[in-house]
Design an enzyme around this catalytic site. Sequence first.
Site, PDB file in Angstrom:
ATOM      1  N   CYS A  87       0.859  -1.185   0.000  1.00 33.73           N
ATOM      2  CA  CYS A  87       0.000   0.000   0.000  1.00 33.73           C
ATOM      3  C   CYS A  87       0.895   1.235   0.000  1.00 33.73           C
ATOM      4  O   CYS A  87       1.511   1.562   1.018  1.00 33.73           O
ATOM      5  CB  CYS A  87      -0.916   0.004   1.221  1.00 33.73           C
ATOM      6  SG  CYS A  87      -2.015   1.425   1.316  1.00 33.73           S
ATOM      7  N   CYS A 228      -4.444   5.782  -5.039  1.00 31.93           N
ATOM      8  CA  CYS A 228      -3.814   4.491  -4.740  1.00 31.93           C
ATOM      9  C   CYS A 228      -2.349   4.604  -5.114  1.00 31.93           C
ATOM     10  O   CYS A 228      -2.012   4.760  -6.297  1.00 31.93           O
ATOM     11  CB  CYS A 228      -4.491   3.359  -5.506  1.00 31.93           C
ATOM     12  SG  CYS A 228      -3.739   1.732  -5.226  1.00 31.93           S
TER      13      CYS A 228
END
Length: 288
Positions: A87, A228
Amino acid sequence: MDARGVRPYIATAMDPVSFVKMHGLGNDFVIIDARERAAPLPSCAIRTIADRRVGVGCDQLIRLEPSITGDAFMRIWNPDGSEAEACGNGTRCVARLLMEETGRDDAGIETESGLLKARRRGVGMFDVDMGEPRLGWQDIPLARPSDTLQVDLGDAAPSPATCVSIGNPHAVLFVEDCDAVDLAATGPLLEENPLFPRRANISFASVETVTRVRARVWERGAGATRACGSAACAIAVAGHRLGLTLRHVTVALPGGALDLDWRENGHVHMTGPASLVCRGTLMPEITA
Protein backbone atom coordinates in the site's frame (compact mmCIF):
# COMPACT_ATOMS: atom_id res chain seq x y z
CA MET A 1 6.47 -16.62 17.68
CA ASP A 2 5.62 -15.63 14.11
CA ALA A 3 7.43 -16.40 10.85
CA ARG A 4 9.75 -13.43 11.40
CA GLY A 5 10.86 -14.73 14.81
CA VAL A 6 8.90 -12.06 16.73
CA ARG A 7 6.91 -12.99 19.83
CA PRO A 8 4.35 -10.19 20.49
CA TYR A 9 2.26 -9.71 23.62
CA ILE A 10 -1.29 -11.03 23.07
CA ALA A 11 -3.97 -8.61 24.22
CA THR A 12 -7.31 -9.84 25.47
CA ALA A 13 -10.54 -9.20 23.60
CA MET A 14 -11.64 -6.83 26.37
CA ASP A 15 -8.75 -4.38 25.92
CA PRO A 16 -9.53 -1.08 24.17
CA VAL A 17 -7.26 -0.39 21.20
CA SER A 18 -5.81 3.00 20.28
CA PHE A 19 -5.71 4.05 16.65
CA VAL A 20 -4.56 6.86 14.36
CA LYS A 21 -6.60 7.98 11.34
CA MET A 22 -4.50 9.23 8.41
CA HIS A 23 -4.80 9.72 4.67
CA GLY A 24 -2.69 10.19 1.57
CA LEU A 25 -4.60 12.23 -1.04
CA GLY A 26 -7.92 11.06 0.42
CA ASN A 27 -6.90 7.39 0.48
CA ASP A 28 -7.58 6.87 4.20
CA PHE A 29 -6.31 4.46 6.83
CA VAL A 30 -6.94 3.35 10.37
CA ILE A 31 -3.51 2.55 11.85
CA ILE A 32 -3.11 0.46 15.00
CA ASP A 33 0.26 0.21 16.75
CA ALA A 34 0.74 -3.37 17.99
CA ARG A 35 4.50 -3.30 18.44
CA GLU A 36 4.35 -3.31 22.25
CA ARG A 37 1.03 -5.10 22.73
CA ALA A 38 -0.60 -7.10 19.99
CA ALA A 39 -4.11 -6.34 18.78
CA PRO A 40 -5.82 -9.47 17.42
CA LEU A 41 -8.21 -8.50 14.62
CA PRO A 42 -10.60 -11.12 13.25
CA SER A 43 -12.01 -10.47 9.78
CA CYS A 44 -15.37 -9.40 11.19
CA ALA A 45 -13.66 -6.73 13.33
CA ILE A 46 -11.69 -5.43 10.33
CA ARG A 47 -14.88 -5.12 8.28
CA THR A 48 -16.62 -3.28 11.13
CA ILE A 49 -13.77 -0.84 11.76
CA ALA A 50 -13.53 -0.07 8.02
CA ASP A 51 -17.29 0.54 7.72
CA ARG A 52 -18.03 4.27 7.43
CA ARG A 53 -21.36 3.99 9.25
CA VAL A 54 -20.77 1.61 12.15
CA GLY A 55 -16.99 1.89 12.47
CA VAL A 56 -14.28 4.50 11.91
CA GLY A 57 -14.21 4.13 8.13
CA CYS A 58 -11.15 3.57 5.95
CA ASP A 59 -9.89 2.25 2.63
CA GLN A 60 -7.39 0.03 4.45
CA LEU A 61 -6.67 -0.97 8.02
CA ILE A 62 -2.98 -1.10 8.96
CA ARG A 63 -1.45 -2.79 11.98
CA LEU A 64 2.15 -2.03 13.00
CA GLU A 65 3.98 -5.03 14.40
CA PRO A 66 7.52 -5.66 15.69
CA SER A 67 10.16 -5.88 12.96
CA ILE A 68 13.64 -7.33 12.80
CA THR A 69 14.82 -5.47 9.68
CA GLY A 70 12.92 -2.17 9.93
CA ASP A 71 11.37 0.29 12.36
CA ALA A 72 8.06 -1.57 12.11
CA PHE A 73 6.33 -4.32 10.17
CA MET A 74 3.23 -3.05 8.33
CA ARG A 75 0.33 -5.48 7.91
CA ILE A 76 -2.52 -4.33 5.65
CA TRP A 77 -6.16 -5.34 5.29
CA ASN A 78 -8.81 -4.26 2.81
CA PRO A 79 -12.32 -3.31 3.98
CA ASP A 80 -13.62 -6.76 3.00
CA GLY A 81 -11.20 -8.36 5.48
CA SER A 82 -8.75 -9.67 2.87
CA GLU A 83 -5.05 -9.04 3.45
CA ALA A 84 -3.09 -6.87 1.01
CA GLU A 85 0.62 -7.17 0.28
CA ALA A 86 1.42 -3.50 -0.40
CA CYS A 87 0.00 0.00 0.00
CA GLY A 88 1.89 3.04 -1.26
CA ASN A 89 -0.15 5.81 0.37
CA GLY A 90 -0.33 3.81 3.60
CA THR A 91 3.45 3.40 3.60
CA ARG A 92 3.91 7.18 3.45
CA CYS A 93 1.50 7.61 6.37
CA VAL A 94 3.32 5.00 8.44
CA ALA A 95 6.64 6.62 7.49
CA ARG A 96 5.43 9.95 8.86
CA LEU A 97 4.38 8.34 12.16
CA LEU A 98 7.72 6.57 12.54
CA MET A 99 9.75 9.68 11.68
CA GLU A 100 7.81 11.75 14.21
CA GLU A 101 8.44 9.02 16.78
CA THR A 102 12.18 8.71 16.18
CA GLY A 103 12.98 12.30 15.21
CA ARG A 104 14.74 11.03 12.09
CA ASP A 105 14.09 11.97 8.46
CA ASP A 106 14.08 8.36 7.32
CA ALA A 107 12.32 5.11 8.17
CA GLY A 108 12.46 1.45 7.23
CA ILE A 109 9.10 -0.29 6.90
CA GLU A 110 8.96 -4.06 6.61
CA THR A 111 6.10 -5.47 4.53
CA GLU A 112 5.08 -8.80 3.03
CA SER A 113 6.76 -7.54 -0.15
CA GLY A 114 10.05 -6.65 1.52
CA LEU A 115 11.67 -3.70 3.30
CA LEU A 116 10.60 -0.29 2.01
CA LYS A 117 12.76 2.76 2.74
CA ALA A 118 11.20 6.20 3.15
CA ARG A 119 12.60 9.73 3.49
CA ARG A 120 11.11 13.10 4.35
CA ARG A 121 10.98 15.47 1.35
CA GLY A 122 9.89 18.78 2.81
CA VAL A 123 6.91 19.72 4.96
CA GLY A 124 4.33 16.93 4.88
CA MET A 125 5.95 15.23 1.86
CA PHE A 126 7.54 11.79 1.87
CA ASP A 127 9.40 9.66 -0.66
CA VAL A 128 9.14 5.86 -0.58
CA ASP A 129 11.36 3.47 -2.52
CA MET A 130 8.73 0.92 -3.57
CA GLY A 131 11.37 -1.45 -4.95
CA GLU A 132 11.55 -3.07 -8.36
CA PRO A 133 8.31 -3.83 -10.21
CA ARG A 134 7.76 -7.44 -11.19
CA LEU A 135 6.80 -7.91 -14.80
CA GLY A 136 6.70 -11.67 -15.38
CA TRP A 137 3.28 -13.32 -15.66
CA GLN A 138 4.09 -15.73 -12.83
CA ASP A 139 5.19 -12.88 -10.52
CA ILE A 140 2.01 -10.83 -10.77
CA PRO A 141 0.60 -13.55 -10.76
CA LEU A 142 -1.51 -14.48 -13.79
CA ALA A 143 -3.29 -17.80 -14.16
CA ARG A 144 -1.47 -18.70 -17.39
CA PRO A 145 1.58 -17.62 -19.42
CA SER A 146 0.88 -14.22 -20.99
CA ASP A 147 2.64 -11.22 -22.47
CA THR A 148 2.13 -8.83 -19.57
CA LEU A 149 2.52 -5.83 -21.86
CA GLN A 150 -0.74 -6.56 -23.71
CA VAL A 151 -3.25 -8.72 -21.82
CA ASP A 152 -6.72 -9.39 -23.19
CA LEU A 153 -9.23 -9.24 -20.32
CA GLY A 154 -12.26 -9.91 -22.49
CA ASP A 155 -15.29 -7.93 -23.55
CA ALA A 156 -15.55 -6.00 -20.25
CA ALA A 157 -12.17 -4.33 -20.86
CA PRO A 158 -12.15 -1.19 -23.05
CA SER A 159 -8.49 -1.80 -23.99
CA PRO A 160 -5.71 -4.35 -23.41
CA ALA A 161 -4.18 -4.31 -19.94
CA THR A 162 -0.54 -3.96 -18.98
CA CYS A 163 0.04 -6.03 -15.85
CA VAL A 164 2.56 -5.17 -13.14
CA SER A 165 3.24 -6.30 -9.59
CA ILE A 166 4.23 -3.62 -7.08
CA GLY A 167 4.20 -6.28 -4.38
CA ASN A 168 0.49 -6.58 -5.22
CA PRO A 169 -1.16 -7.30 -8.61
CA HIS A 170 -2.12 -4.44 -10.94
CA ALA A 171 -3.71 -4.18 -14.37
CA VAL A 172 -3.40 -0.81 -16.13
CA LEU A 173 -5.68 0.01 -19.06
CA PHE A 174 -4.83 3.12 -21.10
CA VAL A 175 -7.93 4.76 -22.53
CA GLU A 176 -8.71 8.06 -24.25
CA ASP A 177 -10.72 9.42 -21.30
CA CYS A 178 -10.54 7.62 -17.96
CA ASP A 179 -13.39 9.76 -16.61
CA ALA A 180 -15.74 8.28 -19.19
CA VAL A 181 -15.25 4.72 -17.88
CA ASP A 182 -18.05 3.35 -15.69
CA LEU A 183 -15.69 2.44 -12.87
CA ALA A 184 -18.35 0.94 -10.59
CA ALA A 185 -19.49 -1.43 -13.34
CA THR A 186 -16.21 -2.31 -15.05
CA GLY A 187 -13.85 -2.29 -12.06
CA PRO A 188 -15.29 -5.29 -10.18
CA LEU A 189 -15.65 -7.35 -13.36
CA LEU A 190 -11.96 -6.94 -14.19
CA GLU A 191 -10.83 -7.32 -10.55
CA GLU A 192 -12.45 -10.77 -10.48
CA ASN A 193 -11.25 -11.83 -13.95
CA PRO A 194 -10.21 -15.53 -13.86
CA LEU A 195 -6.79 -14.52 -15.18
CA PHE A 196 -6.07 -13.04 -11.70
CA PRO A 197 -5.94 -15.85 -9.11
CA ARG A 198 -5.47 -13.25 -6.33
CA ARG A 199 -7.72 -10.67 -7.97
CA ALA A 200 -6.13 -7.40 -9.13
CA ASN A 201 -6.17 -3.64 -8.71
CA ILE A 202 -7.61 -2.09 -11.87
CA SER A 203 -6.47 1.32 -13.17
CA PHE A 204 -7.83 3.31 -16.10
CA ALA A 205 -5.28 5.87 -17.28
CA SER A 206 -5.23 8.67 -19.86
CA VAL A 207 -1.94 10.16 -21.06
CA GLU A 208 -1.99 13.97 -21.12
CA THR A 209 1.72 14.46 -21.84
CA VAL A 210 4.83 12.28 -21.65
CA THR A 211 5.25 13.49 -18.05
CA ARG A 212 1.64 13.53 -16.85
CA VAL A 213 -1.06 10.86 -16.67
CA ARG A 214 -4.62 11.16 -15.33
CA ALA A 215 -6.09 8.04 -13.72
CA ARG A 216 -8.87 6.42 -11.73
CA VAL A 217 -8.45 3.24 -9.70
CA TRP A 218 -10.65 0.36 -8.62
CA GLU A 219 -8.83 -1.16 -5.64
CA ARG A 220 -8.95 -4.87 -4.99
CA GLY A 221 -11.15 -5.47 -1.95
CA ALA A 222 -11.90 -1.76 -1.48
CA GLY A 223 -13.57 -0.44 -4.64
CA ALA A 224 -13.23 3.04 -6.11
CA THR A 225 -10.68 5.11 -4.23
CA ARG A 226 -9.56 8.74 -4.37
CA ALA A 227 -5.94 7.65 -4.68
CA CYS A 228 -3.81 4.49 -4.74
CA GLY A 229 -0.05 4.75 -4.36
CA SER A 230 0.88 1.30 -5.63
CA ALA A 231 -1.47 1.80 -8.61
CA ALA A 232 0.27 5.09 -9.42
CA CYS A 233 3.58 3.17 -9.43
CA ALA A 234 2.10 0.54 -11.73
CA ILE A 235 0.74 3.25 -14.07
CA ALA A 236 4.18 4.89 -14.31
CA VAL A 237 5.83 1.56 -15.10
CA ALA A 238 3.15 0.52 -17.61
CA GLY A 239 3.23 3.89 -19.37
CA HIS A 240 6.97 3.79 -19.89
CA ARG A 241 6.95 0.13 -20.96
CA LEU A 242 4.42 1.02 -23.65
CA GLY A 243 6.46 4.03 -24.79
CA LEU A 244 3.75 6.49 -23.74
CA THR A 245 5.60 8.33 -20.94
CA LEU A 246 9.06 9.12 -19.62
CA ARG A 247 10.47 7.37 -16.56
CA HIS A 248 9.65 10.39 -14.36
CA VAL A 249 5.95 11.15 -14.45
CA THR A 250 3.14 12.76 -12.45
CA VAL A 251 0.06 10.61 -11.93
CA ALA A 252 -3.04 12.73 -11.22
CA LEU A 253 -5.75 10.89 -9.28
CA PRO A 254 -9.13 12.19 -8.02
CA GLY A 255 -7.57 13.00 -4.62
CA GLY A 256 -4.46 14.70 -5.99
CA ALA A 257 -1.14 14.04 -7.73
CA LEU A 258 1.79 11.75 -6.95
CA ASP A 259 5.32 12.09 -8.30
CA LEU A 260 6.72 8.81 -9.71
CA ASP A 261 10.28 8.09 -10.78
CA TRP A 262 11.16 4.68 -12.26
CA ARG A 263 14.89 5.01 -11.86
CA GLU A 264 17.62 3.45 -13.93
CA ASN A 265 18.43 1.03 -11.07
CA GLY A 266 14.95 -0.44 -11.56
CA HIS A 267 13.42 0.94 -8.37
CA VAL A 268 10.21 2.99 -8.39
CA HIS A 269 10.19 6.03 -6.09
CA MET A 270 6.87 7.58 -5.11
CA THR A 271 6.62 11.03 -3.52
CA GLY A 272 3.48 12.53 -2.02
CA PRO A 273 1.80 13.84 1.15
CA ALA A 274 0.76 12.06 4.33
CA SER A 275 -1.86 13.72 6.54
CA LEU A 276 -2.92 13.08 10.12
CA VAL A 277 -6.68 13.23 10.77
CA CYS A 278 -7.26 12.19 14.39
CA ARG A 279 -6.39 9.80 17.20
CA GLY A 280 -8.90 7.70 19.08
CA THR A 281 -9.78 4.47 20.86
CA LEU A 282 -11.65 1.47 19.49
CA MET A 283 -14.06 -0.01 22.01
CA PRO A 284 -13.90 -3.77 22.84
CA GLU A 285 -17.24 -4.50 21.16
CA ILE A 286 -15.75 -3.23 17.89
CA THR A 287 -12.39 -5.01 18.02
CA ALA A 288 -13.88 -8.32 19.27
